[in-house]
Design a protein around this motif. Sequence first.
Motif, PDB file in Angstrom:
ATOM      1  N   GLU A  27       4.557  12.471  -1.328  1.00  0.00           N
ATOM      2  CA  GLU A  27       4.340  11.158  -0.724  1.00  0.00           C
ATOM      3  C   GLU A  27       5.606  10.299  -0.626  1.00  0.00           C
ATOM      4  O   GLU A  27       5.798   9.585   0.349  1.00  0.00           O
ATOM      5  N   TRP A  28       6.466  10.347  -1.655  1.00  0.00           N
ATOM      6  CA  TRP A  28       7.622   9.453  -1.734  1.00  0.00           C
ATOM      7  C   TRP A  28       8.928  10.226  -1.727  1.00  0.00           C
ATOM      8  O   TRP A  28       9.008  11.337  -2.232  1.00  0.00           O
TER       9      TRP A  28
ATOM     10  N   LEU B 246       8.072   6.009   1.910  1.00  0.00           N
ATOM     11  CA  LEU B 246       7.070   7.037   2.180  1.00  0.00           C
ATOM     12  C   LEU B 246       7.682   8.133   3.021  1.00  0.00           C
ATOM     13  O   LEU B 246       8.477   7.872   3.934  1.00  0.00           O
TER      14      LEU B 246
END
Length: 166
Positions: free
Chosen positions: A130-131, A164
């Motif tokens: 996700e990151w 993100l």
Amino acid sequence: MKELSGNTSGSDKESAAKLSNPQLSGATSFGALAGYLFGKNEQSKAMKMTTPVFTEGEGDLKKMSFVLPSDYWTDGSVNEAPKPLSDSAVKVASVEGCERAVLAFGGFGRKADVAVQSKKLRDMLEMDKEWMVVGDAPVTLAQYNDPFTPPWKRRNEVSVPVVLRV
């Protein structure tokens, strides 16, 4: 300023904080910043010591920052903060908030400890779906305790700005 979380798989929105930043290193930086807070400023105004103490960079590029007391956190109020002495290396600036991934750890936060924790944080983010780390952003060390706190009670954090994944 809101405390940064110890969540390493996500991030926390860092509040816009007011920091004073000398361009000095090590104990000299700490002394200059503490002096500013304790009244070595143009108004001779003493303020409360705050945590954490932030350190970023290495060698000549190393920068230490304190968070000013919450009286100076609202928009424009950084201009009301006492002005540093003209011969001081202390600078007062407003810092924009950002998403950060944070890894908390104990101990003294020595250079070797920070290197290990920074690598662990970056490795975790490389694997995170996700990151991801913002470019080649430097790691920031946050230290929360006075020098007399025993190592087993100390709190430190390494953090990096994240975005993100697309």
